[in-house]
Design an enzyme around this catalytic site. Structure first.
Site: not given
Ligand code: NOJ
Length: 474
Positions: A189, A251
């Site tokens: 993440d 991500e």
């Molecule tokens: C990306 C995640 O997919 C999202 O849902 C989240 O709010 C942020 N990162 C912070 O962790």
């Protein structure tokens, strides 16, 4: 360069709270996921990724973690997790967990017991102009000690300081423990937020348009210092070291040319430029052209829990062509739960739960017609389950027994995908069409919903409207 461990895998994203409730408390859970694994094997996917399953005060619905080593009580127990691991293994499905290394919940004991693990500033005002991703300043004052702490997301999500060896050690230990417990890999993440400018310089105003659809306040700045800092390589090397040969997908919401440093350590980065592109042939051709110019390392994704559902974004009647595009590209593909049913965004609850407006993409899966809450739960769902026409194509049960359904199209595409090989090269089939070839196979879609002018050859697959085709050239 790391070997690309995902190959051409299809990964199904499960948002655990909204997949299937097994105990009537209105919240999807691990037992529910286990009970529905047959849906994934029916589709033919290779793996599933679970959004975070750990204890969380849910300021950001699981992405604010209060205990990396635990399991949220409403999602289940360790025994449930072990059973899920067993269930996945028995079906040949790989299980990916969500690793959230850049921030914890403010309720994580570290924030009080180990405040030195976070990013602080002393002074009368924040040290810079950094903004939080969902708007507002990225610095808040801790009411307890009066110091400023950094949070790239909500104030309830303080950023960890990855320049500290104890933070690196702690996160490596977390990774190792979940690997031992049965996780086969991780989605990482907010990967770019692990490292920032050590000098904490201001982000300059944006001068060039971003390919991403940021919150306007956040998008007004070029994020050259608040993320993607010089420490990223060392941090990811530590994650890789702990993860061993487990597949890792990052991500990292960055322009493609900035992903190289990530791809030295992870197997894939989500192809967010394509996800964010407008649903028009010129925009998609531009984004696809840029993506295919990278040798490899992109994981294709059109939907997830952060953006409006695909059927709402492109229109339900165009979702079939979107599936053709997504599921024929080379490299890993991620399918968000419900996109295989053509599910549109659910109704916003009277009292929104997510402050960034993402509730509509997180409503429960309609499994069974006629059942309470479409079979998602026997209790009161945490978010209202949508009604038709949000799922005009029918429930999962209905779609699985209909060879012409959106779910059947997904199953057929996933099967067809196994026969495709080699890189994708763009093919010009006119300005309204997005087309590419893999070997002797041509894939073409019309984002405007019109019929594709198919090249000569054997038709392997065609959407009902003819706006998506796969042809083996004569
Ligand atoms: C990306 C995640 O997919 C999202 O849902 C989240 O709010 C942020 N990162 C912070 O962790």
């Amino acid at each position: 360069m790391a070997p690309r461990r995902f190959g051409d895998a299809v990964v199904y994203q499960v948002y655990p709270r909204s997949f299937q409730d097994s105990d009537g408390d209105g919240v999807g859970d691990l037992g529910g996921i286990l009970a529905r694994l047959d849906h994934l094997t029916w589709l033919g996917v290779d793996a599933l990724w679970l959004s975070p399953i750990h204890p969380s005060p849910n300021a950001d619905w699981g992405y604010d973690i209060a205990d990396y080593d635990g399991i949220a009580a409403d999602l289940g127990t360790f025994e449930d997790f072990d059973r899920l691991v067993e269930g996945c293994r028995a079906r040949g499905l790989r299980l990916l967990l969500d690793l959230v290394p850049s921030h914890t919940s403010i309720a994580h004991p570290w924030f009080r017991e180990h405040p030195e693990r976070y990013c602080w500033h002393d002074g009368p005002a924040p040290p810079n102009n950094w903004r939080a991703t969902f708007g507002g300043p990225a610095w808040s004052r801790d009411p307890v000690n009066g110091r400023w702490y950094l949070h790239s997301y909500y104030p309830e999500q303080p950023d960890l300081d990855w320049s500290r060896p104890d933070v690196v050690d702690a996160m490596q230990a977390v990774i190792r423990r979940w690997r031992e417990r049965g996780a086969d890999g991780f989605r990482i993440d907010a990967c770019t937020r692990i490292a920032k400018d050590p000098e904490r310089r201001d982000d300059p105003p944006r001068t060039t348009p971003s390919p991403f659809n940021w919150h306007p306040e956040y998008g007004a700045l070029e994020h050259v210092h608040s993320k993607d800092g010089p420490g990223i390589g060392a941090a990811l090397a530590a994650v890789r070291d702990a993860a061993g040969d487990a597949p890792l997908v990052a991500e990292a919401t960055l322009p493609n040319e900035q992903l190289g440093r990530y791809l030295e350590h992870v197997d894939a980065c989500f192809a967010f430029e394509l996800q964010a592109a407008a649903w028009t042939a010129p925009a998609l051709n531009h984004a696809l052209g840029r993506a295919l110019a990278l040798e490899d390392g992109l994981a294709w994704v059109l939907g997830n829990h952060d953006v409006p559902r695909l059927a709402s974004r492109v229109g339900p009647e165009r979702a079939a062509a979107a599936a053709v595009l997504l599921l024929t590209l080379p490299g890993p593909v991620f399918v968000y739960q419900g996109d295989e049913l053509g599910l549109a965004d659910g109704p916003a609850p009277a009292q929104p739960l997510d402050r960034a407006g993402r509730d509509g993409a997180r409503t429960g899966i309609p499994w069974q017609a006629g059942a309470a809450h479409a079979g998602f739960t026997t209790g009161e769902p945490w978010l209202p389950v949508a009604e038709p026409p949000t799922w005009a194509g029918g429930t999962a049960a209905e779609q699985r027994s209909d060879a012409t359904s959106h779910a059947a199209l997904h199953r057929d595409l996933i099967a067809l995908r196994r026969e495709l090989s080699g890189p994708a090269t763009a093919v010009g089939l006119g300005p309204d069409t997005v087309a590419f070839a893999r070997g002797d196979t041509v894939v073409a879609i019309r984002p405007d919903g019109g019929p594709v002018a198919a090249p000569e050859g054997e038709l392997l697959l065609r959407t009902a409207r003819g706006d998506g085709i796969v042809v083996r050239r004569a």
